[in-house]
Write a protein that holds these residues in place. Structure first.
Motif, PDB file in Angstrom:
ATOM      1  N   UNK A 156       0.831  -1.181   0.000  1.00 53.14           N
ATOM      2  CA  UNK A 156       0.000   0.000   0.000  1.00 53.14           C
ATOM      3  C   UNK A 156       0.875   1.244   0.000  1.00 53.14           C
ATOM      4  N   UNK A 157       0.285   2.343  -0.365  1.00 52.30           N
ATOM      5  CA  UNK A 157       1.002   3.608  -0.403  1.00 52.30           C
ATOM      6  C   UNK A 157       0.890   4.260   0.967  1.00 52.30           C
ATOM      7  N   UNK A 158       2.033   4.390   1.640  1.00 54.12           N
ATOM      8  CA  UNK A 158       2.061   5.014   2.961  1.00 54.12           C
ATOM      9  C   UNK A 158       2.389   6.490   2.783  1.00 54.12           C
ATOM     10  N   UNK A 159       1.522   7.329   3.311  1.00 50.26           N
ATOM     11  CA  UNK A 159       1.705   8.769   3.219  1.00 50.26           C
ATOM     12  C   UNK A 159       1.970   9.304   4.618  1.00 50.26           C
ATOM     13  N   UNK A 160       3.084  10.019   4.772  1.00 47.99           N
ATOM     14  CA  UNK A 160       3.393  10.647   6.051  1.00 47.99           C
ATOM     15  C   UNK A 160       3.578  12.135   5.832  1.00 47.99           C
ATOM     16  N   UNK A 161       3.046  12.892   6.754  1.00 53.63           N
ATOM     17  CA  UNK A 161       3.183  14.344   6.686  1.00 53.63           C
ATOM     18  C   UNK A 161       3.857  14.818   7.958  1.00 53.63           C
ATOM     19  N   UNK A 162       4.755  15.781   7.804  1.00 59.92           N
ATOM     20  CA  UNK A 162       5.432  16.348   8.960  1.00 59.92           C
ATOM     21  C   UNK A 162       5.758  17.804   8.650  1.00 59.92           C
ATOM     22  N   UNK A 163       6.089  18.528   9.683  1.00 57.39           N
ATOM     23  CA  UNK A 163       6.472  19.925   9.527  1.00 57.39           C
ATOM     24  C   UNK A 163       7.973  20.022   9.746  1.00 57.39           C
ATOM     25  N   UNK A 164       8.663  20.591   8.774  1.00 53.85           N
ATOM     26  CA  UNK A 164      10.105  20.779   8.874  1.00 53.85           C
ATOM     27  C   UNK A 164      10.381  21.760  10.015  1.00 53.85           C
ATOM     28  N   UNK A 165      11.163  21.356  11.020  1.00 56.13           N
ATOM     29  CA  UNK A 165      11.380  22.225  12.177  1.00 56.13           C
ATOM     30  C   UNK A 165      12.161  23.500  11.850  1.00 56.13           C
ATOM     31  N   UNK A 166      12.928  23.487  10.776  1.00 57.09           N
ATOM     32  CA  UNK A 166      13.724  24.664  10.411  1.00 57.09           C
ATOM     33  C   UNK A 166      12.900  25.641   9.570  1.00 57.09           C
ATOM     34  N   UNK A 167      12.279  25.118   8.506  1.00 56.28           N
ATOM     35  CA  UNK A 167      11.553  25.986   7.578  1.00 56.28           C
ATOM     36  C   UNK A 167      10.074  26.141   7.937  1.00 56.28           C
ATOM     37  N   UNK A 168       9.584  25.261   8.814  1.00 56.12           N
ATOM     38  CA  UNK A 168       8.170  25.220   9.212  1.00 56.12           C
ATOM     39  C   UNK A 168       7.249  24.981   8.020  1.00 56.12           C
ATOM     40  N   UNK A 169       7.780  24.323   6.990  1.00 58.53           N
ATOM     41  CA  UNK A 169       7.007  23.965   5.814  1.00 58.53           C
ATOM     42  C   UNK A 169       6.507  22.528   5.987  1.00 58.53           C
ATOM     43  N   UNK A 170       5.251  22.328   5.650  1.00 52.70           N
ATOM     44  CA  UNK A 170       4.675  20.993   5.734  1.00 52.70           C
ATOM     45  C   UNK A 170       5.244  20.132   4.605  1.00 52.70           C
ATOM     46  N   UNK A 171       5.781  18.966   4.978  1.00 54.31           N
ATOM     47  CA  UNK A 171       6.376  18.057   4.008  1.00 54.31           C
ATOM     48  C   UNK A 171       5.552  16.776   3.945  1.00 54.31           C
ATOM     49  N   UNK A 172       5.413  16.253   2.747  1.00 60.12           N
ATOM     50  CA  UNK A 172       4.632  15.037   2.531  1.00 60.12           C
ATOM     51  C   UNK A 172       5.530  14.010   1.856  1.00 60.12           C
ATOM     52  N   UNK A 173       5.580  12.811   2.440  1.00 59.77           N
ATOM     53  CA  UNK A 173       6.378  11.719   1.865  1.00 59.77           C
ATOM     54  C   UNK A 173       5.460  10.565   1.527  1.00 59.77           C
ATOM     55  N   UNK A 174       5.682   9.985   0.363  1.00 60.66           N
ATOM     56  CA  UNK A 174       4.935   8.812  -0.051  1.00 60.66           C
ATOM     57  C   UNK A 174       5.909   7.660  -0.241  1.00 60.66           C
ATOM     58  N   UNK A 175       5.579   6.534   0.354  1.00 57.91           N
ATOM     59  CA  UNK A 175       6.412   5.337   0.231  1.00 57.91           C
ATOM     60  C   UNK A 175       5.513   4.163  -0.129  1.00 57.91           C
ATOM     61  N   UNK A 176       5.910   3.417  -1.122  1.00 56.21           N
ATOM     62  CA  UNK A 176       5.172   2.218  -1.480  1.00 56.21           C
ATOM     63  C   UNK A 176       5.666   1.078  -0.602  1.00 56.21           C
ATOM     64  N   UNK A 177       4.771   0.540   0.221  1.00 56.49           N
ATOM     65  CA  UNK A 177       5.149  -0.518   1.163  1.00 56.49           C
ATOM     66  C   UNK A 177       4.735  -1.881   0.635  1.00 56.49           C
ATOM     67  N   UNK A 178       5.655  -2.801   0.709  1.00 57.89           N
ATOM     68  CA  UNK A 178       5.382  -4.196   0.405  1.00 57.89           C
ATOM     69  C   UNK A 178       5.593  -4.976   1.694  1.00 57.89           C
TER      70      UNK A 178
END
Length: 187
Positions: free
Chosen positions: A1-23
Motif C-alpha cells: 500500500x502507499x504510505x503517506x506521512x506528513x510532517x512539519x520541517x522544524x527549520x523551515x516550518x514547511x509541511x512536508x509530505x512523503x509517499x512510500x510504497x510498502x510491500x
C-alpha cells in the motif's frame, strides 16, 4: 500500500509530505496469507497467535490482516465475517492502526474507530463508547477499532444483543509486552 506521512520541517516550518510504497516483508506476507487461508478453510471459532519482535511491522501486519478478513468470502461466495474487531492496548497504537488501515482502503466507513467521545449527527451531541460500538456492530461496519478497555462492552454487545445473534466476527487482539509483541487473531 502507499504510505503517506506528513510532517512539519522544524527549520523551515514547511509541511512536508512523503509517499512510500510498502510491500510486506516475508514474515508479514506469510502470517497474513496463512491466517486468511486458514480462516477460509476452517471458518469462525478458532484462535491463532502470531508473534512479532518490536519494530518488525506489526501494525502493518494487523492492518493488512484486518483488511483481508473484512472482505473474505467462502467457497459459496458468502462473506465470512460480519465485522472485524481490532483491539489495541494503547490509544497511540489505536491511532496508528486507524491510519494504516485507512491508507489501504480510503472508502468512507471502512474503518470505524471507537474513541472516548463520539459525535453523533449534526447536533453536536455525543454518544458513549459502548453505544457507538453496539451501533457499529449492528450496522456491520467492516473494521472496528477499539481499545482493550472497551472490549468488555464488545463482548457484552455480541452475546447480549438479539440483533447480533448468528453473526460472525473476526477479533484481532494487539497485545504489547516488554520485549516482544504478539498479535492474536481469533475468528
Amino acid at each position: 500500500h502507499l504510505q503517506v506521512t506528513e510532517s512539519v520541517n522544524p527549520v523551515t516550518e514547511v509541511k512536508e509530505r512523503r509517499e512510500s510504497l510498502l510491500f510486506p516483508r516475508y514474515h508479514q506476507y506469510q502470517a497474513v496469507t496463512q491466517l486468511v487461508e486458514t480462516a477460509r478453510s476452517e471458518g469462525a471459532g478458532k484462535k491463532y497467535l502470531i508473534q512479532h519482535s518490536a519494530g518488525s511491522g506489526k501494525t502493518n501486519s494487523i492492518a493488512w490482516l484486518a483488511h483481508r478478513l473484512s472482505s473474505l468470502h467462502d467457497a459459496q461466495d458468502e462473506k465470512m465475517f460480519d465485522s472485524v474487531v481490532v483491539i489495541t492496548d494503547r490509544t497511540v497504537l489505536d491511532d496508528q492502526l486507524q491510519e494504516a488501515i485507512f491508507q489501504i482502503d480510503h472508502k468512507q466507513g471502512m474503518v470505524v474507530p471507537i474513541g472516548d467521545r463520539i459525535k453523533t449527527g449534526t447536533t453536536g451531541s455525543f454518544t458513549s463508547k459502548s453505544q457507538a460500538l453496539a451501533d457499529a456492530l449492528e450496522k456491520r461496519a467492516p473494521i472496528i477499532i477499539v481499545t482493550i478497555q472497551t472490549f468488555p462492552f464488545a463482548l457484552q454487545a455480541m452475546t447480549g444483543s438479539n440483533a447480533l445473534q448468528g453473526r460472525r466476527f473476526a477479533i484481532i487482539a494487539d497485545e504489547a509486552h516488554s520485549s516482544q509483541t504478539g498479535m492474536a487473531a481469533a475468528t
